[in-house]
Design an enzyme around this catalytic site. Structure first.
Site, short mmCIF file in Angstrom:
data_model
loop_
_atom_site.label_atom_id
_atom_site.label_comp_id
_atom_site.label_asym_id
_atom_site.label_seq_id
_atom_site.Cartn_x
_atom_site.Cartn_y
_atom_site.Cartn_z
N LEU A 186 0.82 -1.23 0.00
CA LEU A 186 0.00 0.00 0.00
C LEU A 186 0.84 1.26 0.00
CD1 LEU A 186 -1.65 -1.95 2.52
CD2 LEU A 186 -3.35 -0.40 1.57
N THR A 239 -5.73 2.08 -7.44
CA THR A 239 -6.85 3.02 -7.40
C THR A 239 -7.67 2.98 -8.69
OG1 THR A 239 -7.30 5.41 -7.48
CG2 THR A 239 -5.13 4.74 -8.17
N ASP A 240 -8.93 3.41 -8.59
CA ASP A 240 -9.76 3.51 -9.80
C ASP A 240 -9.30 4.65 -10.70
OD1 ASP A 240 -10.62 5.64 -8.24
OD2 ASP A 240 -12.76 5.17 -8.36
N GLU A 241 -8.45 5.54 -10.17
CA GLU A 241 -8.05 6.72 -10.96
C GLU A 241 -7.21 6.35 -12.18
OE1 GLU A 241 -6.97 10.14 -8.57
OE2 GLU A 241 -8.06 9.34 -6.86
N TYR A 288 -0.30 11.55 -10.19
CA TYR A 288 -0.58 10.47 -9.23
C TYR A 288 -1.10 9.23 -9.94
CZ TYR A 288 -3.38 7.69 -5.96
OH TYR A 288 -3.93 6.64 -5.26
N LYS A 346 0.53 5.44 -10.48
CA LYS A 346 -0.12 4.20 -10.02
C LYS A 346 -0.35 3.26 -11.21
CE LYS A 346 -1.44 3.20 -6.44
NZ LYS A 346 -0.78 2.54 -5.26
N ILE A 389 -14.13 24.29 -2.16
CA ILE A 389 -14.68 23.36 -3.16
C ILE A 389 -14.10 23.77 -4.51
CG2 ILE A 389 -16.79 22.54 -4.30
CD1 ILE A 389 -16.75 21.77 -1.42
P1 NAD Z 1 -1.64 7.52 2.75
O1 NAD Z 1 -0.97 8.65 2.03
O2 NAD Z 1 -2.55 7.81 3.87
O3 NAD Z 1 -0.53 6.52 3.31
C1 NAD Z 1 0.60 6.15 2.57
C2 NAD Z 1 1.61 5.51 3.52
O4 NAD Z 1 2.76 5.13 2.76
C3 NAD Z 1 2.09 6.47 4.62
O5 NAD Z 1 2.09 5.80 5.86
C4 NAD Z 1 3.51 6.80 4.19
O6 NAD Z 1 4.38 7.08 5.28
C5 NAD Z 1 3.92 5.54 3.45
N1 NAD Z 1 4.99 5.80 2.46
C6 NAD Z 1 5.01 6.80 1.54
N2 NAD Z 1 6.15 6.74 0.83
C7 NAD Z 1 6.85 5.68 1.32
C8 NAD Z 1 8.10 5.11 0.99
N3 NAD Z 1 8.87 5.64 0.02
N4 NAD Z 1 8.53 4.02 1.66
C9 NAD Z 1 7.75 3.48 2.64
N5 NAD Z 1 6.57 4.00 3.02
C10 NAD Z 1 6.12 5.09 2.35
O7 NAD Z 1 -2.36 6.69 1.61
P2 NAD Z 1 -3.71 5.87 1.64
O8 NAD Z 1 -4.84 6.78 1.31
O9 NAD Z 1 -3.77 5.06 2.87
O10 NAD Z 1 -3.50 4.91 0.38
C11 NAD Z 1 -2.84 3.66 0.52
C12 NAD Z 1 -2.80 2.96 -0.82
O11 NAD Z 1 -4.13 2.77 -1.30
C13 NAD Z 1 -2.06 3.75 -1.89
O12 NAD Z 1 -1.33 2.83 -2.67
C14 NAD Z 1 -3.17 4.40 -2.71
O13 NAD Z 1 -2.76 4.60 -4.05
C15 NAD Z 1 -4.25 3.34 -2.61
N6 NAD Z 1 -5.64 3.84 -2.71
C16 NAD Z 1 -6.06 4.88 -1.92
C17 NAD Z 1 -7.39 5.32 -2.01
C18 NAD Z 1 -7.92 6.42 -1.12
O14 NAD Z 1 -9.06 6.84 -1.30
N7 NAD Z 1 -7.17 6.91 -0.16
C19 NAD Z 1 -8.26 4.70 -2.91
C20 NAD Z 1 -7.79 3.64 -3.71
C21 NAD Z 1 -6.47 3.21 -3.60
P1 TYD Z 2 -9.57 14.02 -2.80
O1 TYD Z 2 -10.08 13.72 -1.44
O2 TYD Z 2 -8.29 14.77 -2.95
O3 TYD Z 2 -9.51 12.62 -3.59
P2 TYD Z 2 -9.27 12.33 -5.18
O4 TYD Z 2 -8.72 13.53 -5.83
O5 TYD Z 2 -8.26 11.23 -5.11
O6 TYD Z 2 -10.59 11.90 -5.72
O7 TYD Z 2 -10.68 14.83 -3.58
C1 TYD Z 2 -12.01 14.33 -3.71
C2 TYD Z 2 -12.79 15.29 -4.57
O8 TYD Z 2 -12.92 16.53 -3.86
C3 TYD Z 2 -12.08 15.65 -5.87
O9 TYD Z 2 -13.06 15.83 -6.90
C4 TYD Z 2 -11.40 16.97 -5.58
C5 TYD Z 2 -12.35 17.62 -4.58
N1 TYD Z 2 -11.72 18.52 -3.58
C6 TYD Z 2 -12.25 19.80 -3.37
O10 TYD Z 2 -13.22 20.22 -4.02
N2 TYD Z 2 -11.65 20.60 -2.44
C7 TYD Z 2 -10.57 20.20 -1.71
O11 TYD Z 2 -10.05 20.99 -0.88
C8 TYD Z 2 -10.05 18.88 -1.92
C9 TYD Z 2 -8.86 18.38 -1.15
C10 TYD Z 2 -10.67 18.07 -2.87
#
Ligand code: NAD
Ligand code: TYD
Length: 351
Positions: free
Chosen positions: A83, A132-134, A157, A161, A213
């Site tokens: 992750l 991620t779905d992105e 980003y 990924k 927003i």
């Molecule tokens: P996050 O940013 O909260 O956590 C990332 C973690 O990775 C942190 O603890 C950070 O310290 C660690 N990290 C970063 N760089 C590192 C490195 N070089 N070596 C070791 N550790 C490192 O992220 P998250 O939201 O928990 O996402 C986790 C995973 O899930 C990611 O791969 C992300 O792409 C994927 N993901 C996230 C979402 C979401 O909505 N947050 C959705 C789909 C997939």
């Molecule tokens: P975010 O939580 O950054 O997730 P992602 O870009 O990975 O989907 O953003 C969710 C949605 O909210 C995205 O359409 C961007 C928007 N957004 C705002 O409108 N204002 C903000 O300050 C942030 C951080 C995101």
């Protein structure tokens, strides 16, 4: 059965929920959490399990080849749940370099280590890559991302990924490394860093600051409660088929503006403020560059093949999330200081 599992990025938002689930549910497993503790990594997320017998924390960087090789020498990993990543789109727009290093180079380091240290019995290891779905790009008003949707990443980003996803699949085809992947929609819940939309808005409502927003707030995201993502990861790690990809989503689409209005209603109620007062904080700001319009996941494959489904309705999940942030002020206050404050100023006031 005893297993030693490496979870990377376990101190982050989703990773900490996955580590907790595995440590508590599988007392026979040894869970090694490898995390660099970047701004997004926080060991406070795991304070409840840090003394647990089957849990080990290793601080390190996945881009550091020597460190990774030594770690694989030290532990005989049966599985890797990967992750660790740079995860915030806005940061990838202002500074893509770290995303290329961690998300692409770091993933390759782990793939190489998994392949080299299990050369003689490669079939015993499982490399599970969390994505991620992105990577699928942006949808118009209709349609869903399926596992067959062509990749079309549009931010640094998502491109980083997508690149790591391709590399994971390439290691399976080329070197026969047993891999499995999942691509999930937007997560929300406890412990999410307050740079992402929902925790940022909760914090700003609480402190009566403007809620930024982007654009007109018409962009759509499909939100999933983080513990439901963790349960899907558990299922896929144990039951998913090698070489397969599983899409995970909440079937829960919201425009940003509707979501924020819902959050304002909940916060007004919980904080005892007159209904409508938090909504006055909504402030439309300059749009994100290349802002993807809509994400929506078709998760029928994991539902049909592995029997997964989300456990919570969105309103219930949002209530739980708001309660967590209101009850964990210290966690939030420790973050809203120092470097994050500087990022916040630059992101919202110096563009
Ligand atoms: P996050 O940013 O909260 O956590 C990332 C973690 O990775 C942190 O603890 C950070 O310290 C660690 N990290 C970063 N760089 C590192 C490195 N070089 N070596 C070791 N550790 C490192 O992220 P998250 O939201 O928990 O996402 C986790 C995973 O899930 C990611 O791969 C992300 O792409 C994927 N993901 C996230 C979402 C979401 O909505 N947050 C959705 C789909 C997939
Ligand atoms: P975010 O939580 O950054 O997730 P992602 O870009 O990975 O989907 O953003 C969710 C949605 O909210 C995205 O359409 C961007 C928007 N957004 C705002 O409108 N204002 C903000 O300050 C942030 C951080 C995101």
């Amino acid at each position: 059965m005893n297993k030693t599992i490496l979870i990377t990025g376990g101190a982050g938002f989703i990773g900490s929920h996955v580590v907790r689930l595995f440590v508590n549910k599988y007392p026979d497993y040894k869970i090694v959490n490898l995390d660099k503790l970047t701004y997004a990594g926080n060991l406070e997320n795991l304070s409840d399990i840090k003394e647990t017998q089957n849990y080990i924390f290793e601080k390190g960087d996945i881009t550091d080849t020597n460190f990774i090789e030594n770690l694989f020498r030290k532990y005989d990993f049966d599985g890797i749940i990967h992750l660790a990543a740079e995860s915030h789109v806005d940061r990838s727009i202002s500074d893509p370099g770290a995303f290329i290093q961690t998300n692409i180079v770091g993933t390759v380091n782990l793939l190489n280590a998994a392949r080299n240290f299990r050369k003689d019995n490669l079939e015993k290891i499982r490399f599970y890559h969390i994505s991620t779905d992105e990577v699928y790009g942006s949808l118009k008003d209709i349609g869903f991302f399926t596992e067959q949707t062509a990749y079309d990443p549009r931010s640094p980003y998502s491109a980083s990924k997508a690149s790591s996803d391709h590399l994971v699949r390439a290691y399976m085809h080329t070197y026969k490394l047993p891999v499995v992947l999942s691509n999930c929609s937007n997560n929300y819940g406890a412990n999410q860093f307050p740079e992402k939309l929902i925790p940022l808005a909760i914090n700003n409502i609480k402190t009566e600051k403007p809620i930024p927003i982007y654009g007109k707030g018409e962009n759509i995201r499909d939100w999933l409660f983080v513990e439901d993502h963790a349960s899907a990861i558990d299922l896929i790690f144990h039951k998913g088929k090698n070489g397969e990809t599983y899409n995970i989503g909440g079937n829960n689409e919201w425009t940003n503006i509707d979501l924020i209005h819902k959050l304002c209603e909940i916060m007004d109620r919980k904080l005892g403020r007159p209904q409508g007062s938090s909504a006055k904080l909504i402030t439309f700001v300059k749009d994100r560059a290349g802002h993807d319009l809509r994400y929506a996941i078709d998760s029928s494959k994991i539902q049909k093949e592995l029997g997964w489904k989300p456990s919570l309705q969105f309103e219930e999940g949002l209530e739980k999330t708001v309660d967590w942030y209101l009850n964990n002020e210290t966690w939030l206050n420790n973050i809203i200081s120092g470097k994050y404050e500087q990022y916040y100023e630059e992101q919202y006031f110096k563009r």
